[in-house]
Design a protein around this motif. Structure first.
Motif, PDB file in Angstrom:
ATOM      1  N   PHE A   1       6.891  11.606 -21.584  1.00 17.53           N
ATOM      2  CA  PHE A   1       7.342  11.560 -20.198  1.00 17.53           C
ATOM      3  C   PHE A   1       7.813  12.937 -19.740  1.00 17.53           C
ATOM      4  CE2 PHE A   1      10.842  11.262 -17.170  1.00 17.53           C
ATOM      5  CZ  PHE A   1      10.281  10.499 -16.164  1.00 17.53           C
ATOM      6  N   ALA A   2       7.422  13.339 -18.533  1.00 22.86           N
ATOM      7  CA  ALA A   2       7.845  14.626 -17.984  1.00 22.86           C
ATOM      8  C   ALA A   2       8.664  14.430 -16.712  1.00 22.86           C
ATOM      9  CB  ALA A   2       6.627  15.511 -17.708  1.00 22.86           C
ATOM     10  N   THR A   3       8.052  13.863 -15.682  1.00 23.62           N
ATOM     11  CA  THR A   3       8.762  13.659 -14.409  1.00 23.62           C
ATOM     12  C   THR A   3       8.356  12.333 -13.780  1.00 23.62           C
ATOM     13  OG1 THR A   3       7.041  14.768 -13.098  1.00 23.62           O
ATOM     14  CG2 THR A   3       8.849  16.142 -13.920  1.00 23.62           C
ATOM     15  N   ARG A   4       9.239  11.808 -12.911  1.00 24.81           N
ATOM     16  CA  ARG A   4       8.903  10.625 -12.134  1.00 24.81           C
ATOM     17  C   ARG A   4       9.510  10.772 -10.738  1.00 24.81           C
ATOM     18  NH1 ARG A   4      10.232   6.822 -15.417  1.00 24.81           N
ATOM     19  NH2 ARG A   4      12.272   6.205 -14.629  1.00 24.81           N
ATOM     20  N   LEU A   5       8.707  10.451  -9.726  1.00 25.91           N
ATOM     21  CA  LEU A   5       9.163  10.389  -8.348  1.00 25.91           C
ATOM     22  C   LEU A   5       9.196   8.924  -7.928  1.00 25.91           C
ATOM     23  CD1 LEU A   5       6.930  13.214  -6.750  1.00 25.91           C
ATOM     24  CD2 LEU A   5       9.107  13.442  -7.938  1.00 25.91           C
ATOM     25  N   GLU A   6      10.360   8.429  -7.496  1.00 19.60           N
ATOM     26  CA  GLU A   6      10.517   7.036  -7.069  1.00 19.60           C
ATOM     27  C   GLU A   6      10.750   7.009  -5.561  1.00 19.60           C
ATOM     28  OE1 GLU A   6      12.514   5.402 -11.250  1.00 19.60           O
ATOM     29  OE2 GLU A   6      13.732   5.559  -9.437  1.00 19.60           O
ATOM     30  N   PHE A   7       9.894   6.300  -4.826  1.00 19.51           N
ATOM     31  CA  PHE A   7       9.892   6.314  -3.374  1.00 19.51           C
ATOM     32  C   PHE A   7      10.625   5.100  -2.793  1.00 19.51           C
ATOM     33  CE2 PHE A   7       6.506   8.964  -4.723  1.00 19.51           C
ATOM     34  CZ  PHE A   7       6.246   9.878  -3.726  1.00 19.51           C
TER      35      PHE A   7
ATOM     36  N   TRP B   1      11.140   3.240   1.029  1.00 20.50           N
ATOM     37  CA  TRP B   1      10.521   3.229   2.360  1.00 20.50           C
ATOM     38  C   TRP B   1      11.371   2.435   3.342  1.00 20.50           C
ATOM     39  CZ3 TRP B   1       5.819   5.791   3.049  1.00 20.50           C
ATOM     40  CH2 TRP B   1       5.211   6.240   1.867  1.00 20.50           C
ATOM     41  N   ASN B   2      11.261   2.799   4.621  1.00 22.42           N
ATOM     42  CA  ASN B   2      11.944   2.078   5.691  1.00 22.42           C
ATOM     43  C   ASN B   2      11.050   2.088   6.923  1.00 22.42           C
ATOM     44  OD1 ASN B   2      13.797   0.820   7.358  1.00 22.42           O
ATOM     45  ND2 ASN B   2      15.034   2.647   7.677  1.00 22.42           N
ATOM     46  N   GLU B   3      10.562   0.902   7.292  1.00 19.53           N
ATOM     47  CA  GLU B   3       9.679   0.745   8.456  1.00 19.53           C
ATOM     48  C   GLU B   3       8.462   1.664   8.372  1.00 19.53           C
ATOM     49  OE1 GLU B   3      12.066   1.293  11.927  1.00 19.53           O
ATOM     50  OE2 GLU B   3      13.108  -0.631  11.690  1.00 19.53           O
ATOM     51  N   GLY B   4       7.871   1.739   7.186  1.00 21.19           N
ATOM     52  CA  GLY B   4       6.636   2.486   7.002  1.00 21.19           C
ATOM     53  C   GLY B   4       6.808   3.982   6.812  1.00 21.19           C
ATOM     54  N   ARG B   5       8.053   4.465   6.751  1.00 24.76           N
ATOM     55  CA  ARG B   5       8.305   5.892   6.557  1.00 24.76           C
ATOM     56  C   ARG B   5       9.125   6.108   5.288  1.00 24.76           C
ATOM     57  NH1 ARG B   5       9.345   5.655  12.361  1.00 24.76           N
ATOM     58  NH2 ARG B   5      11.582   5.502  11.926  1.00 24.76           N
ATOM     59  N   ILE B   6       8.904   7.251   4.643  1.00 30.10           N
ATOM     60  CA  ILE B   6       9.691   7.567   3.458  1.00 30.10           C
ATOM     61  C   ILE B   6      11.136   7.789   3.853  1.00 30.10           C
ATOM     62  CG2 ILE B   6      10.067   9.231   1.601  1.00 30.10           C
ATOM     63  CD1 ILE B   6       7.143   9.837   1.612  1.00 30.10           C
ATOM     64  N   GLU B   7      12.039   7.090   3.182  1.00 33.48           N
ATOM     65  CA  GLU B   7      13.465   7.255   3.437  1.00 33.48           C
ATOM     66  C   GLU B   7      14.087   8.199   2.412  1.00 33.48           C
ATOM     67  OE1 GLU B   7      16.600   4.171   5.002  1.00 33.48           O
ATOM     68  OE2 GLU B   7      16.253   3.850   2.844  1.00 33.48           O
ATOM     69  N   GLU B   8      13.695   8.048   1.159  1.00 35.66           N
ATOM     70  CA  GLU B   8      14.173   8.957   0.137  1.00 35.66           C
ATOM     71  C   GLU B   8      13.229   8.939  -1.060  1.00 35.66           C
ATOM     72  OE1 GLU B   8      18.101   7.423  -0.753  1.00 35.66           O
ATOM     73  OE2 GLU B   8      17.331   6.390  -2.526  1.00 35.66           O
ATOM     74  N   VAL B   9      13.299  10.013  -1.827  1.00 41.08           N
ATOM     75  CA  VAL B   9      12.552  10.110  -3.080  1.00 41.08           C
ATOM     76  C   VAL B   9      13.528  10.532  -4.173  1.00 41.08           C
ATOM     77  CG1 VAL B   9      10.703  11.249  -4.344  1.00 41.08           C
ATOM     78  CG2 VAL B   9      10.417  10.753  -1.905  1.00 41.08           C
ATOM     79  N   ARG B  10      13.649   9.679  -5.175  1.00 43.18           N
ATOM     80  CA  ARG B  10      14.507   9.973  -6.324  1.00 43.18           C
ATOM     81  C   ARG B  10      13.666  10.678  -7.374  1.00 43.18           C
ATOM     82  NH1 ARG B  10      16.336   5.539 -10.591  1.00 43.18           N
ATOM     83  NH2 ARG B  10      17.912   6.680 -11.801  1.00 43.18           N
ATOM     84  N   VAL B  11      14.160  11.784  -7.891  1.00 48.57           N
ATOM     85  CA  VAL B  11      13.411  12.604  -8.834  1.00 48.57           C
ATOM     86  C   VAL B  11      14.080  12.549 -10.200  1.00 48.57           C
ATOM     87  CG1 VAL B  11      12.562  14.923  -9.350  1.00 48.57           C
ATOM     88  CG2 VAL B  11      12.676  14.129  -6.967  1.00 48.57           C
TER      89      VAL B  11
ATOM     90  N   GLY C   1       0.790  -1.228   0.000  1.00 48.00           N
ATOM     91  CA  GLY C   1       0.000   0.000   0.000  1.00 48.00           C
ATOM     92  C   GLY C   1       0.818   1.270   0.000  1.00 48.00           C
ATOM     93  N   THR C   2       2.149   1.177   0.091  1.00 46.91           N
ATOM     94  CA  THR C   2       2.994   2.358  -0.035  1.00 46.91           C
ATOM     95  C   THR C   2       3.136   2.731  -1.507  1.00 46.91           C
ATOM     96  OG1 THR C   2       4.986   0.996  -0.066  1.00 46.91           O
ATOM     97  CG2 THR C   2       4.285   1.855   2.078  1.00 46.91           C
ATOM     98  N   ILE C   3       3.482   3.986  -1.750  1.00 46.38           N
ATOM     99  CA  ILE C   3       3.634   4.449  -3.131  1.00 46.38           C
ATOM    100  C   ILE C   3       4.989   4.025  -3.675  1.00 46.38           C
ATOM    101  CG2 ILE C   3       3.814   6.489  -4.603  1.00 46.38           C
ATOM    102  CD1 ILE C   3       1.860   7.874  -2.740  1.00 46.38           C
ATOM    103  N   GLU C   4       4.978   3.418  -4.841  1.00 46.79           N
ATOM    104  CA  GLU C   4       6.228   3.048  -5.518  1.00 46.79           C
ATOM    105  C   GLU C   4       6.745   4.217  -6.350  1.00 46.79           C
ATOM    106  OE1 GLU C   4       7.894  -0.201  -8.804  1.00 46.79           O
ATOM    107  OE2 GLU C   4       5.870  -0.393  -7.980  1.00 46.79           O
ATOM    108  N   GLU C   5       5.852   4.839  -7.132  1.00 48.98           N
ATOM    109  CA  GLU C   5       6.267   5.967  -7.944  1.00 48.98           C
ATOM    110  C   GLU C   5       5.065   6.783  -8.392  1.00 48.98           C
ATOM    111  OE1 GLU C   5       8.340   3.924 -11.130  1.00 48.98           O
ATOM    112  OE2 GLU C   5       6.660   4.283 -12.488  1.00 48.98           O
ATOM    113  N   ILE C   6       5.341   8.036  -8.731  1.00 44.66           N
ATOM    114  CA  ILE C   6       4.362   8.920  -9.354  1.00 44.66           C
ATOM    115  C   ILE C   6       4.984   9.409 -10.652  1.00 44.66           C
ATOM    116  CG2 ILE C   6       2.999  11.034  -9.168  1.00 44.66           C
ATOM    117  CD1 ILE C   6       3.136  10.762  -6.133  1.00 44.66           C
ATOM    118  N   GLU C   7       4.364   9.086 -11.770  1.00 47.26           N
ATOM    119  CA  GLU C   7       4.903   9.470 -13.078  1.00 47.26           C
ATOM    120  C   GLU C   7       3.938  10.418 -13.765  1.00 47.26           C
ATOM    121  OE1 GLU C   7       7.080   6.631 -15.485  1.00 47.26           O
ATOM    122  OE2 GLU C   7       5.787   7.149 -17.186  1.00 47.26           O
TER     123      GLU C   7
END
Length: 291
Positions: free
Chosen positions: A61-67, A69-79, A47-53
């Motif tokens: 294609f314009a942009t993509r955010l790649e998520f 996660w670590n223990e239910g919290r966002i650790e980083e987002v690659r843009v 149920g966590t977000i993998e990416e928003i494209e």
């Protein structure tokens, strides 16, 4: 000036960390923005977000955010912007799991956001400091200070310092006062160089119907599941546009969505108001690193 809002428009529905209890957690799958850009949300099995494209109006294609996660919290987002690995946002949390700091860098640019919470108001957001160094002597600092009354936001003061080579630093202060009618946000008075008053009207079931300020307004339509399906904007010059949302069954973990209209941070996607803001994540941070 840096074009720091370029990527924000691509993610016009704001994604927030779930710090406020009771918000409706809807599974948003697609946003059709004004102008024709389309954002698609892809989920992991938990149920966590993998990416928003996001694709532009021509389907490119314009942009993509790649998520990550670590223990239910966002650790980083690659843009990624136009398929180029642009930068990575990193998040740090305190011992109680609250977002404490977010940071990113790219080339000669860097950004840090620090958060402070109010223990006397259920650990609602008390202050955030945004420091951006665009390089070449261009600096930006934004401080937001939040005051609460009866467990709901009463005032937000935002101070922005912009520093430019030779010209020095200019300061802008915006004060927003929030008036509540019981559990419903009734009015926001925004003081800057001008005074703007935002008035909120509700349906019989206490979901938001429309917002008007001056000669501009927002109107909301809901789907059969009670979720915001369309936001219609009317502007002072007579023009209009809309944002459309598509959902699927299922829950979302780690994030909750809030709608992309003025003061949407105080509403969920069912149009119901909340007295405290959630802590902003990618859409807000990405805004500072447009092309």
């Amino acid at each position: 000036m840096p074009r720091r809002l370029a990527l924000l428009s691509a993610v016009a529905v704001f994604a927030m960390l779930s710090t406020a209890c009771g918000r409706a957690s809807v599974r948003l799958t697609e946003v059709e923005h004004a102008g024709g850009n389309i954002s698609k949300v892809i989920y992991n099995n938990d149920g966590t977000i993998e990416e928003i494209e996001t694709e532009d109006s021509d389907g490119d294609f314009a942009t993509r955010l790649e998520f990550t996660w670590n223990e239910g919290r966002i650790e980083e987002v690659r843009v990624l912007d136009n398929n180029v690995d642009t930068f990575t946002l990193e998040y740090d949390y305190d011992s109680d799991g609250r977002l404490q700091e977010a940071l990113a860098s790219r080339g000669g640019q860097s950004m840090t956001i620090e958060y402070e919470f109010d223990a006397d108001n259920g650990y609602a957001l008390k202050q955030h400091d945004v420091n951006v160094d665009f390089g070449n002597g261009i600096l930006n600092h934004v401080r937001g200070e939040y005051d609460y009354a009866d467990g709901k936001i009463a005032e937000l003061e935002t101070t922005t310092d912009n520093t430019l080579p030779i010209l020095g630093t200019s300061t802008d202060v915006v004060t927003e006062e929030f008036d509540w009618d019981g559990e419903l946000l009734d009015r926001v008075t925004r003081e800057s160089n001008n005074t703007d008053v935002y008035r909120f009207d509700y349906n019989d079931d206490n979901t938001l119907d429309e917002i008007d300020w001056g000669d501009e307004m927002v109107e909301l339509d809901y789907d059969d599941g009670g979720r915001i399906e369309e936001i219609d904007f009317t502007y002072s010059n007579g023009s209009s546009d809309k944002t459309e949302y598509t959902y699927e069954d299922g829950s979302v973990a780690g994030l909750t969505f809030t709608p992309g209209f003025p003061y949407g941070a105080f509403f969920d996607m069912s149009g119901r108001p909340f007295g405290t803001p959630d802590v902003m994540t990618p859409a807000y941070l990405v805004a500072f690193f447009g092309n």
